[in-house]
Design a protein around this motif. Structure first.
Motif, PDB file in Angstrom:
ATOM      1  N   THR A 171      -6.324   8.304   6.752  1.00 12.23           N
ATOM      2  CA  THR A 171      -7.159   7.786   5.672  1.00 12.23           C
ATOM      3  C   THR A 171      -7.863   6.505   6.129  1.00 12.23           C
ATOM      4  O   THR A 171      -7.500   5.919   7.152  1.00 12.23           O
ATOM      5  CB  THR A 171      -6.323   7.474   4.417  1.00 12.23           C
ATOM      6  OG1 THR A 171      -5.313   6.530   4.753  1.00 12.23           O
ATOM      7  CG2 THR A 171      -5.671   8.730   3.863  1.00 12.23           C
ATOM      8  N   TYR A 172      -8.856   6.103   5.347  1.00 12.49           N
ATOM      9  CA  TYR A 172      -9.567   4.861   5.618  1.00 12.49           C
ATOM     10  C   TYR A 172      -9.144   3.831   4.585  1.00 12.49           C
ATOM     11  O   TYR A 172      -9.437   3.990   3.399  1.00 12.49           O
ATOM     12  CB  TYR A 172     -11.082   5.088   5.567  1.00 12.49           C
ATOM     13  CG  TYR A 172     -11.581   5.755   6.818  1.00 12.49           C
ATOM     14  CD1 TYR A 172     -12.075   4.994   7.865  1.00 12.49           C
ATOM     15  CD2 TYR A 172     -11.510   7.131   6.982  1.00 12.49           C
ATOM     16  CE1 TYR A 172     -12.495   5.576   9.044  1.00 12.49           C
ATOM     17  CE2 TYR A 172     -11.927   7.732   8.153  1.00 12.49           C
ATOM     18  CZ  TYR A 172     -12.418   6.947   9.175  1.00 12.49           C
ATOM     19  OH  TYR A 172     -12.829   7.522  10.345  1.00 12.49           O
ATOM     20  N   ALA A 173      -8.444   2.798   5.036  1.00 10.21           N
ATOM     21  CA  ALA A 173      -7.888   1.791   4.130  1.00 10.21           C
ATOM     22  C   ALA A 173      -8.828   0.603   3.974  1.00 10.21           C
ATOM     23  O   ALA A 173      -9.641   0.314   4.864  1.00 10.21           O
ATOM     24  CB  ALA A 173      -6.536   1.322   4.636  1.00 10.21           C
ATOM     25  N   ASN A 174      -8.685  -0.060   2.845  1.00 16.62           N
ATOM     26  CA  ASN A 174      -9.412  -1.304   2.575  1.00 16.62           C
ATOM     27  C   ASN A 174     -10.922  -1.137   2.702  1.00 16.62           C
ATOM     28  O   ASN A 174     -11.596  -1.933   3.354  1.00 16.62           O
ATOM     29  CB  ASN A 174      -8.911  -2.418   3.510  1.00 16.62           C
ATOM     30  CG  ASN A 174      -9.379  -3.795   3.069  1.00 16.62           C
ATOM     31  OD1 ASN A 174      -9.696  -4.006   1.898  1.00 16.62           O
ATOM     32  ND2 ASN A 174      -9.454  -4.724   4.009  1.00 16.62           N
ATOM     33  N   VAL A 227     -10.173   0.075  -1.521  1.00 17.26           N
ATOM     34  CA  VAL A 227      -9.555   1.372  -1.772  1.00 17.26           C
ATOM     35  C   VAL A 227      -9.215   2.052  -0.448  1.00 17.26           C
ATOM     36  O   VAL A 227      -9.710   1.675   0.614  1.00 17.26           O
ATOM     37  CB  VAL A 227     -10.473   2.292  -2.612  1.00 17.26           C
ATOM     38  CG1 VAL A 227     -10.948   1.575  -3.869  1.00 17.26           C
ATOM     39  CG2 VAL A 227     -11.649   2.819  -1.811  1.00 17.26           C
ATOM     40  N   THR A 228      -8.343   3.053  -0.543  1.00 19.73           N
ATOM     41  CA  THR A 228      -8.021   3.896   0.606  1.00 19.73           C
ATOM     42  C   THR A 228      -8.620   5.275   0.344  1.00 19.73           C
ATOM     43  O   THR A 228      -8.332   5.899  -0.677  1.00 19.73           O
ATOM     44  CB  THR A 228      -6.505   3.988   0.805  1.00 19.73           C
ATOM     45  OG1 THR A 228      -6.013   2.677   1.102  1.00 19.73           O
ATOM     46  CG2 THR A 228      -6.166   4.915   1.959  1.00 19.73           C
ATOM     47  N   LEU A 229      -9.465   5.688   1.264  1.00 20.48           N
ATOM     48  CA  LEU A 229     -10.240   6.916   1.086  1.00 20.48           C
ATOM     49  C   LEU A 229      -9.671   8.029   1.959  1.00 20.48           C
ATOM     50  O   LEU A 229      -9.447   7.841   3.150  1.00 20.48           O
ATOM     51  CB  LEU A 229     -11.696   6.640   1.487  1.00 20.48           C
ATOM     52  CG  LEU A 229     -12.669   7.811   1.439  1.00 20.48           C
ATOM     53  CD1 LEU A 229     -12.877   8.302   0.006  1.00 20.48           C
ATOM     54  CD2 LEU A 229     -14.002   7.399   2.066  1.00 20.48           C
ATOM     55  N   MET A 254       0.859  -1.203   0.000  1.00 22.27           N
ATOM     56  CA  MET A 254       0.000   0.000   0.000  1.00 22.27           C
ATOM     57  C   MET A 254       0.885   1.240   0.000  1.00 22.27           C
ATOM     58  O   MET A 254       1.705   1.427   0.881  1.00 22.27           O
ATOM     59  CB  MET A 254      -0.882  -0.034   1.258  1.00 22.27           C
ATOM     60  CG  MET A 254      -1.813   1.142   1.391  1.00 22.27           C
ATOM     61  SD  MET A 254      -3.085   1.187   0.115  1.00 22.27           S
ATOM     62  CE  MET A 254      -4.033  -0.263   0.562  1.00 22.27           C
ATOM     63  N   LEU A 255       0.664   2.107  -0.978  1.00 25.22           N
ATOM     64  CA  LEU A 255       1.494   3.304  -1.084  1.00 25.22           C
ATOM     65  C   LEU A 255       1.004   4.414  -0.160  1.00 25.22           C
ATOM     66  O   LEU A 255       1.723   5.359   0.117  1.00 25.22           O
ATOM     67  CB  LEU A 255       1.490   3.812  -2.525  1.00 25.22           C
ATOM     68  CG  LEU A 255       2.041   2.836  -3.550  1.00 25.22           C
ATOM     69  CD1 LEU A 255       1.927   3.410  -4.938  1.00 25.22           C
ATOM     70  CD2 LEU A 255       3.491   2.507  -3.211  1.00 25.22           C
ATOM     71  N   VAL A 256      -0.237   4.284   0.287  1.00 22.96           N
ATOM     72  CA  VAL A 256      -0.815   5.332   1.124  1.00 22.96           C
ATOM     73  C   VAL A 256      -0.564   4.986   2.589  1.00 22.96           C
ATOM     74  O   VAL A 256      -1.011   3.960   3.070  1.00 22.96           O
ATOM     75  CB  VAL A 256      -2.325   5.452   0.880  1.00 22.96           C
ATOM     76  CG1 VAL A 256      -2.921   6.526   1.774  1.00 22.96           C
ATOM     77  CG2 VAL A 256      -2.583   5.751  -0.576  1.00 22.96           C
ATOM     78  N   ASP A 284      -0.705   7.540   5.123  1.00 28.26           N
ATOM     79  CA  ASP A 284      -1.289   8.534   6.003  1.00 28.26           C
ATOM     80  C   ASP A 284      -2.321   7.855   6.918  1.00 28.26           C
ATOM     81  O   ASP A 284      -3.263   7.233   6.446  1.00 28.26           O
ATOM     82  CB  ASP A 284      -1.968   9.610   5.154  1.00 28.26           C
ATOM     83  CG  ASP A 284      -2.470  10.771   5.986  1.00 28.26           C
ATOM     84  OD1 ASP A 284      -2.751  10.574   7.184  1.00 28.26           O
ATOM     85  OD2 ASP A 284      -2.575  11.863   5.426  1.00 28.26           O
TER      86      ASP A 284
END
Lengths: 108, 108
Positions: A8-11, B12-14, A1-3, A5
């Motif tokens: 954020t809300y993942a998956n 996805v990551t939101l 996962m590149l994100v 932060d």
């Protein structure tokens, strides 16, 4: 996962069909966590609005500025990024937004 | 995964901090696919607006009604749910929204 932060809300699973309330003064997207829990990510534009609740809600603010008065209360409380407030079920709250509010709403 | 609707974006990551453009006439949330690809899910409220592009974009519509004129064209084309249109990079398009448009924007 590149994100990476943590704010954020993942998956999650995102529904791209937005919910539009109050002629667009409030817009939200529904999303679900991996366990199926439903949440919504939205924006409230500058306005004074009254929102009703079905389930209890926790409103988690990620940007903007507002003040909120829960049903039955005389008091307004100010909230901004990093703050959250709880609303009982089958109730309502007034919100006065002065700077567009990004929020995540948690239900139940 | 409890969500099986194929019109959703899974895993996805939101980012819950919304992007607000044109005084709220356009609001979007950035999200990333598992491979890091950036997209945005947004709403355009009834208005006539001009959007510029950096990267090329594909606009995928999930609700609403609009017509679009690409830079350099005289022609307006109507789009609704299930439609998409492509915009070159470093260009722009006019969009006239008559019913709030939910979209996903794909870049690059």
């Amino acid at each position: 996962m590149l994100v990476t932060d943590t704010s954020t809300y993942a998956n999650v699973t995102l529904d791209p069909r937005a919910n539009v309330y109050f002629d667009g003064k409030c817009v939200s997207h529904t999303f679900h966590l991996a366990d199926g829990t439903r949440k919504s990510a939205g924006v409230i534009l500058p306005a004074t609005l009254n929102f009703g609740t079905g389930a209890p809600e926790i409103m988690e603010l990620h940007s903007g500025a507002c003040r909120v008065r829960l049903a039955g209360s005389e008091d307004w409380t100010s909230y901004g990024a990093g703050d959250s407030f709880s609303v009982p079920g089958n109730s309502s709250f007034d919100i006065e937004v002065t700077d567009p509010v990004s929020y995540v709403c948690h239900y139940g």
